[in-house]
Design a protein around this motif. Structure first.
Motif, PDB file in Angstrom:
ATOM      1  N   GLY A 169       0.814  -1.208   0.000  1.00  0.00           N
ATOM      2  CA  GLY A 169       0.000   0.000   0.000  1.00  0.00           C
ATOM      3  C   GLY A 169       0.849   1.259   0.000  1.00  0.00           C
ATOM      4  O   GLY A 169       0.561   2.214  -0.735  1.00  0.00           O
ATOM      5  N   ARG A 170       1.911   1.290   0.799  1.00  0.00           N
ATOM      6  CA  ARG A 170       2.788   2.463   0.837  1.00  0.00           C
ATOM      7  C   ARG A 170       3.444   2.695  -0.523  1.00  0.00           C
ATOM      8  O   ARG A 170       3.709   3.833  -0.916  1.00  0.00           O
ATOM      9  CB  ARG A 170       3.880   2.270   1.889  1.00  0.00           C
ATOM     10  N   ALA A 205      -2.071  -5.391  -3.344  1.00  0.00           N
ATOM     11  CA  ALA A 205      -2.382  -5.517  -1.922  1.00  0.00           C
ATOM     12  C   ALA A 205      -3.779  -6.111  -1.733  1.00  0.00           C
ATOM     13  O   ALA A 205      -3.996  -6.986  -0.886  1.00  0.00           O
ATOM     14  CB  ALA A 205      -2.282  -4.151  -1.245  1.00  0.00           C
ATOM     15  N   TYR A 206      -4.733  -5.640  -2.544  1.00  0.00           N
ATOM     16  CA  TYR A 206      -6.115  -6.144  -2.446  1.00  0.00           C
ATOM     17  C   TYR A 206      -6.183  -7.620  -2.825  1.00  0.00           C
ATOM     18  O   TYR A 206      -6.876  -8.416  -2.169  1.00  0.00           O
ATOM     19  CB  TYR A 206      -7.018  -5.306  -3.348  1.00  0.00           C
ATOM     20  N   ASN A 207      -5.444  -8.004  -3.866  1.00  0.00           N
ATOM     21  CA  ASN A 207      -5.424  -9.412  -4.272  1.00  0.00           C
ATOM     22  C   ASN A 207      -4.801 -10.292  -3.181  1.00  0.00           C
ATOM     23  O   ASN A 207      -5.236 -11.431  -2.969  1.00  0.00           O
ATOM     24  CB  ASN A 207      -4.649  -9.563  -5.582  1.00  0.00           C
ATOM     25  N   LEU A 208      -3.775  -9.770  -2.513  1.00  0.00           N
ATOM     26  CA  LEU A 208      -3.147 -10.529  -1.418  1.00  0.00           C
ATOM     27  C   LEU A 208      -4.156 -10.763  -0.296  1.00  0.00           C
ATOM     28  O   LEU A 208      -4.216 -11.866   0.270  1.00  0.00           O
ATOM     29  CB  LEU A 208      -1.926  -9.780  -0.895  1.00  0.00           C
ATOM     30  N   ILE A 209      -4.938  -9.751   0.013  1.00  0.00           N
ATOM     31  CA  ILE A 209      -5.959  -9.900   1.060  1.00  0.00           C
ATOM     32  C   ILE A 209      -6.949 -11.002   0.685  1.00  0.00           C
ATOM     33  O   ILE A 209      -7.312 -11.850   1.521  1.00  0.00           O
ATOM     34  CB  ILE A 209      -6.698  -8.564   1.281  1.00  0.00           C
ATOM     35  N   ASN A 210      -7.359 -11.022  -0.575  1.00  0.00           N
ATOM     36  CA  ASN A 210      -8.324 -12.039  -1.017  1.00  0.00           C
ATOM     37  C   ASN A 210      -7.733 -13.447  -1.019  1.00  0.00           C
ATOM     38  O   ASN A 210      -8.475 -14.425  -0.997  1.00  0.00           O
ATOM     39  CB  ASN A 210      -8.843 -11.695  -2.414  1.00  0.00           C
ATOM     40  N   SER A 211      -6.403 -13.548  -1.048  1.00  0.00           N
ATOM     41  CA  SER A 211      -5.759 -14.872  -1.076  1.00  0.00           C
ATOM     42  C   SER A 211      -5.418 -15.387   0.318  1.00  0.00           C
ATOM     43  O   SER A 211      -4.900 -16.495   0.463  1.00  0.00           O
ATOM     44  CB  SER A 211      -4.475 -14.807  -1.912  1.00  0.00           C
ATOM     45  N   LEU A 241      -4.711  -1.278   4.162  1.00  0.00           N
ATOM     46  CA  LEU A 241      -5.113  -0.951   2.788  1.00  0.00           C
ATOM     47  C   LEU A 241      -5.763   0.430   2.740  1.00  0.00           C
ATOM     48  O   LEU A 241      -5.502   1.222   1.823  1.00  0.00           O
ATOM     49  CB  LEU A 241      -6.079  -2.006   2.264  1.00  0.00           C
ATOM     50  N   LEU A 242      -6.594   0.733   3.731  1.00  0.00           N
ATOM     51  CA  LEU A 242      -7.253   2.042   3.776  1.00  0.00           C
ATOM     52  C   LEU A 242      -6.223   3.166   3.885  1.00  0.00           C
ATOM     53  O   LEU A 242      -6.343   4.203   3.220  1.00  0.00           O
ATOM     54  CB  LEU A 242      -8.220   2.081   4.964  1.00  0.00           C
ATOM     55  N   ALA A 243      -5.190   2.967   4.706  1.00  0.00           N
ATOM     56  CA  ALA A 243      -4.141   3.976   4.844  1.00  0.00           C
ATOM     57  C   ALA A 243      -3.400   4.174   3.526  1.00  0.00           C
ATOM     58  O   ALA A 243      -3.057   5.299   3.148  1.00  0.00           O
ATOM     59  CB  ALA A 243      -3.172   3.569   5.951  1.00  0.00           C
ATOM     60  N   ASN A 278      -6.729   7.218  -3.497  1.00  0.00           N
ATOM     61  CA  ASN A 278      -7.588   6.295  -4.242  1.00  0.00           C
ATOM     62  C   ASN A 278      -8.908   6.155  -3.469  1.00  0.00           C
ATOM     63  O   ASN A 278      -9.051   5.310  -2.575  1.00  0.00           O
ATOM     64  CB  ASN A 278      -6.910   4.935  -4.400  1.00  0.00           C
ATOM     65  N   ALA A 279      -9.858   7.014  -3.814  1.00  0.00           N
ATOM     66  CA  ALA A 279     -11.119   7.055  -3.065  1.00  0.00           C
ATOM     67  C   ALA A 279     -11.958   5.803  -3.292  1.00  0.00           C
ATOM     68  O   ALA A 279     -12.623   5.310  -2.371  1.00  0.00           O
ATOM     69  CB  ALA A 279     -11.914   8.296  -3.459  1.00  0.00           C
ATOM     70  N   LYS A 280     -11.937   5.257  -4.511  1.00  0.00           N
ATOM     71  CA  LYS A 280     -12.781   4.103  -4.822  1.00  0.00           C
ATOM     72  C   LYS A 280     -12.391   2.888  -3.984  1.00  0.00           C
ATOM     73  O   LYS A 280     -13.242   2.262  -3.327  1.00  0.00           O
ATOM     74  CB  LYS A 280     -12.677   3.787  -6.311  1.00  0.00           C
ATOM     75  N   MET A 281     -11.104   2.541  -3.994  1.00  0.00           N
ATOM     76  CA  MET A 281     -10.683   1.390  -3.200  1.00  0.00           C
ATOM     77  C   MET A 281     -10.730   1.723  -1.710  1.00  0.00           C
ATOM     78  O   MET A 281     -10.957   0.840  -0.870  1.00  0.00           O
ATOM     79  CB  MET A 281      -9.279   0.934  -3.609  1.00  0.00           C
ATOM     80  N   GLY A 282     -10.529   3.006  -1.382  1.00  0.00           N
ATOM     81  CA  GLY A 282     -10.630   3.410   0.018  1.00  0.00           C
ATOM     82  C   GLY A 282     -12.012   3.143   0.579  1.00  0.00           C
ATOM     83  O   GLY A 282     -12.163   2.695   1.721  1.00  0.00           O
ATOM     84  N   GLU A 283     -13.049   3.412  -0.219  1.00  0.00           N
ATOM     85  CA  GLU A 283     -14.420   3.116   0.218  1.00  0.00           C
ATOM     86  C   GLU A 283     -14.602   1.619   0.452  1.00  0.00           C
ATOM     87  O   GLU A 283     -15.253   1.195   1.412  1.00  0.00           O
ATOM     88  CB  GLU A 283     -15.415   3.607  -0.834  1.00  0.00           C
ATOM     89  N   LEU A 284     -14.027   0.818  -0.445  1.00  0.00           N
ATOM     90  CA  LEU A 284     -14.134  -0.635  -0.315  1.00  0.00           C
ATOM     91  C   LEU A 284     -13.474  -1.109   0.982  1.00  0.00           C
ATOM     92  O   LEU A 284     -14.057  -1.898   1.749  1.00  0.00           O
ATOM     93  CB  LEU A 284     -13.468  -1.305  -1.522  1.00  0.00           C
ATOM     94  N   ALA A 285     -12.258  -0.615   1.235  1.00  0.00           N
ATOM     95  CA  ALA A 285     -11.550  -0.999   2.456  1.00  0.00           C
ATOM     96  C   ALA A 285     -12.306  -0.519   3.689  1.00  0.00           C
ATOM     97  O   ALA A 285     -12.432  -1.248   4.688  1.00  0.00           O
ATOM     98  CB  ALA A 285     -10.133  -0.435   2.435  1.00  0.00           C
ATOM     99  N   ALA A 286     -12.826   0.723   3.622  1.00  0.00           N
ATOM    100  CA  ALA A 286     -13.531   1.288   4.774  1.00  0.00           C
ATOM    101  C   ALA A 286     -14.791   0.492   5.094  1.00  0.00           C
ATOM    102  O   ALA A 286     -15.152   0.328   6.271  1.00  0.00           O
ATOM    103  CB  ALA A 286     -13.885   2.741   4.494  1.00  0.00           C
ATOM    104  N   ARG A 287     -15.458  -0.020   4.076  1.00  0.00           N
ATOM    105  CA  ARG A 287     -16.672  -0.808   4.303  1.00  0.00           C
ATOM    106  C   ARG A 287     -16.342  -2.052   5.138  1.00  0.00           C
ATOM    107  O   ARG A 287     -17.082  -2.405   6.069  1.00  0.00           O
ATOM    108  CB  ARG A 287     -17.297  -1.197   2.959  1.00  0.00           C
TER     109      ARG A 287
END
Length: 805
Positions: free
Chosen positions: A581-582, A589-595, A608-610, A617-626
């Protein structure tokens, strides 16, 4: 007078047996080896009458005998009259006794010095009774290199037939953190007794290697080693410590099938009760307890304490009353156990009730019980009540003082802690290692380098030997207080380093963004055959993350399992998500989480949110925040992080919606504050707080700093202000951030040219980071800032993080 083996006389394993007991340690040739072969050896021991009367039990007695030995050149006719060995005991037997007695009296360093004398004397032959004692001392001091040397001596001297020696080797390697070596010794043993199996299982469990411990229990049963009731109790205690209810139930079944009694004994039943309560199985614990045909005070105490542990104080009090009605009188141990449980659970209300019960029912406030209640109050955060009881206690030992100091340390009461230390010195109570470690921990968390240096100087002045625990605490303190170079010099000066010390140094380097040095240290650690553990892996991955070493971090993550045999846990996945993420690799990073082989926790999604906030990246940020809000709907920090992502995207309606929800739920953002240590006192600053006595001078310095910054072309980065206000208001808000207030105070109060050290509880914002770089050049100061994630060393207009944080 009792007939015992001359070899048994010297064994530390038997030093606590009663005088009138037949003690014998016969040679046991292999009755069944790994391949099922049977030994044919026979051995006869000569039994010699030996009295245990006069065996040295105190350190002073042991030292007196040691001094007499040195003066007489180990001539038996000149020994003390109370000396317990036979009249013509050899120098080797005398020295073996000394080593055992030193260890018994908590002086492993003296035991090793005596061993060194034996090795240097060609006329003194070491035997299989010397070795276990020396190995025990090596384990206590984490001296793995000396332990390996003793292991080599065992092989050369042909002592590798002795099961006692092998058991001691297993214990030594485990205590030094080298579980691989411990397992190799176990696997290569020509014969194992039940102690061998129990030792190996216990070592696995203490190192939190539960699957290995359970697997070994299965191997033990397949090897037809019948576990004794004591062994079964030990296994239950270990399962209780790790808190695995499923395995605990399986062990309960084994106990029922293999108990030698028709009715289970009270001790074994009590161990089951304790295991269930510690594993969260309150219903099963109560079922076992209610089904016990015999209960003692320990059984009642375990069940009452279990209710407290399971957050069922009312049931605990009811059972406590029932215990009294059935004429089972609670003793000091009962009350002590309950007080300790209240402390660990943080149950202040019940802890106060128990304190009142002690006073009402005429319990003598013994030193141990008084200390436990002080400790309970401290752990529950009520240091005022703790101090009130502490001041009323007539007798206090070093443990009592340490409990009170630890309470101040946990609540970051720096001034009170060091004032108490001065009182302790006036009372001529010498701090022990735990006291010193508590003080160093307090300095580390507060960033109080000057006070940490004072503690270090005090240790040197007292002539305290730096063992692994104390050295690790010092390294951790220097690293967390910003002096990573001193931490590294201290680390390099220590010859015997255990895995905890390596972890502390690698973690310190990670905090300071020195990933390349941390990886170099990992290589050195491997060369010295110190096996990395899960904590090591977290430290290395953090080092890669804070230094942008993405490929190195990926490679190490693969090595964890393939080379070190360590299965990644959720915290290691969290480190990898943070690393990616940094670096802006958000999709990966998102794919790693799903695996992940298990459900991601809030730390993983939070990382991921950080990263999404950092790279806008607001779109993926919303996904992580959810996902974050599903796990912890009332977590203010992550809600604010999502709000900031919306603010960067100018989505002010979404920002308002989040803040509306926070207001409705009464959730408030943790305020940012920064602290600076000056002359041993901490000064805290937060935005909008004008309570500091020198606030006028500080504000005047802020005006000067702003003028100087503007003079060199500084432009405020208002993107760090997530408020829908005009630019001028944003610039004003930035000007009075807590770290700028702390820097202004540091410039006023400290001598020109001296470093300024600041600790901040939140992440440094982009604007403060840019401004501090310029301020370090303008005022020719080194400014060291520790934020929530890492250290920033600002020198001559640049930062050690290279703008990567």
């Amino acid at each position: 007078m009792t007939l015992v083996s001359t070899r048994s006389t010297l064994s530390p394993f038997f030093s606590s047996f009663p005088t009138h007991t037949m003690l014998q340690r016969p040679y046991s040739p292999p009755l069944n080896t790994n391949n099922g072969s049977h030994g044919n050896h026979h051995h006869h021991q000569q039994l010699v009458p030996v009295s245990f009367k006069g065996l040295p039990t105190s350190l002073e007695e042991t030292r007196q005998i040691h001094a007499r030995m040195i003066r007489t050149g180990f001539r038996p006719t000149h020994l003390l009259s109370s000396y317990p060995l036979p009249l013509h005991s050899s120098p080797a037997a005398q020295l073996n006794l000394l080593i055992s007695s030193y260890i018994k009296n908590g002086r492993p360093e003296d035991a090793l010095r005596t061993y060194a004398h034996m090795r240097g004397d060609d006329e003194v032959a070491l035997d299989s009774f010397t070795v276990p004692s020396v190995l025990k001392a090596c384990g206590q001091l984490s001296r793995i290199h000396l332990g390996e040397e003793v292991h080599g001596f065992v092989l050369k001297a042909g002592l590798d037939w002795d099961v006692f020696v092998h058991n001691a080797l297993i214990q030594m390697y485990a205590e030094c953190g080298s579980m691989g070596s411990a397992r190799r010794v176990f696997d290569e043993m020509p014969v194992r007794d039940v102690v061998s199996w129990s030792t190996m299982i216990r070592c696995f469990a203490r190192n939190r290697l539960l699957p290995e411990a359970v697997s070994l229990v299965g191997e033990m049963l397949l090897s037809q080693v019948q576990a004794s009731e004591v062994a079964m109790i030990n296994v239950l205690n270990l399962l209780a410590d790790v808190g695995d209810l499923g395995l605990g139930r399986a062990m309960h079944g084994y106990v029922l099938r293999n108990s030698s009694r028709e009715v289970m004994g009270v001790n074994l039943s009590t161990a089951l009760v304790d295991m269930y309560t510690k594993c969260g199985g309150g219903v099963a614990a109560r079922r076992v307890f209610d089904g016990m045909s015999e209960k003692n005070v320990v059984s009642w105490t375990s069940m009452v304490a279990g209710h407290i542990r399971l957050n069922q104080p009312e049931q605990g009090l009811q059972l406590f009353a029932q215990m009294c009605q059935e004429n089972v009188s609670p003793n000091e141990i009962t009350v002590l156990s309950l007080v300790l449980e209240c402390g660990s659970r943080g149950d202040l209300e019940l802890g106060k009730w128990l304190h009142a019960y002690v006073l009402r029912n005429g319990f003598g406030m013994s030193l141990v019980l008084g200390t436990a209640i002080v400790d309970m109050y401290c752990k529950c955060g009520d240091v005022q009540s703790a101090r009130a009881l502490f001041d009323r206690m007539d007798a206090k030992d070093v443990t009592t003082w340490t409990a009170m100091l630890s309470g101040y340390a946990k609540t970051s009461c720096l001034d009170q802690a060091f004032h108490l230390l001065s009182l302790m010195k006036n009372e001529k109570v010498k701090p022990n290692e735990m006291t010193t470690v508590s003080l160093l921990s307090l300095c580390a968390e507060s960033g109080a380098l000057d006070l940490g240096r004072w503690v270090h100087a005090y240790i040197d002045k007292q002539g305290t030997e730096l063992d692994a625990v104390l050295a690790t605490a010092l390294i951790d303190m220097y690293a967390k207080c910003g002096d990573i170079d001193t931490a590294y010099r201290l680390f390099s000066s220590v010859s015997d380093r255990d895995v905890c010390m390596w972890n502390a140094m690698i973690s310190g380097l990670a905090m300071h963004g020195r990933g390349d040095v941390a990886l170099g240290l990992l290589s050195q650690m491997e060369k010295e055959r110190v096996e990395p553990n899960h904590i090591t892996c977290v430290a290395v991955l953090h080092a890669c993350s804070h230094s942008g070493l993405v490929s190195e971090g990926k490679h190490f993550f693969q090595r964890m399992q393939s080379e070190f045999g360590l299965v990644p846990k959720v915290e290691h996945y969290g480190c990898m998500v943070d690393l990616l993420g940094r670096a802006g690799m958000l999709e990966e990073a998102y794919n790693l989480i799903n695996s992940m082989p298990f459900r991601p926790n809030i730390v993983v999604w939070g990382a991921l949110l950080a990263g999404c906030k950092l790279h806008k990246n607001a779109k993926m940020g919303e996904l992580a925040a959810r996902h974050v809000l599903e796990l912890e709907p009332h977590n203010c920090g992550y809600s604010v992080l999502l709000s900031n992502i919306y603010a960067m995207d100018k989505r002010w309606n979404d920002v308002s919606e989040i803040r509306k929800v926070l207001n409705e739920t009464g959730t408030k953002k943790a305020p940012g504050f920064s602290s600076i240590e000056v002359n041993g006192s901490l000064h805290n600053f937060s935005m909008g707080d004008d309570s500091h006595p020198q606030i006028r001078q500080i504000h005047a310095m802020i005006v000067e700093m702003t003028r100087e910054l503007n003079h060199v072309g500084y432009v405020a980065d208002t993107s760090a202000v997530f408020l829908n206000v005009d630019e001028e208001e944003k610039e004003t808000a930035l000007r009075y951030h807590s770290e700028k207030l702390a820097i202004a105070f540091g410039l006023i109060i400290t001598a020109p040219g001296t470093p300024i050290r600041i600790v901040k509880n939140l992440r440094v914002c982009d604007d403060c980071h840019a401004a501090t770089k310029l301020l370090s050049k303008i005022y020719k100061r080194i400014i060291i800032v520790r934020d929530r994630n890492r250290f920033h060393h600002f020198v001559d207009g640049s930062c050690s993080c290279k703008d990567y944080w």
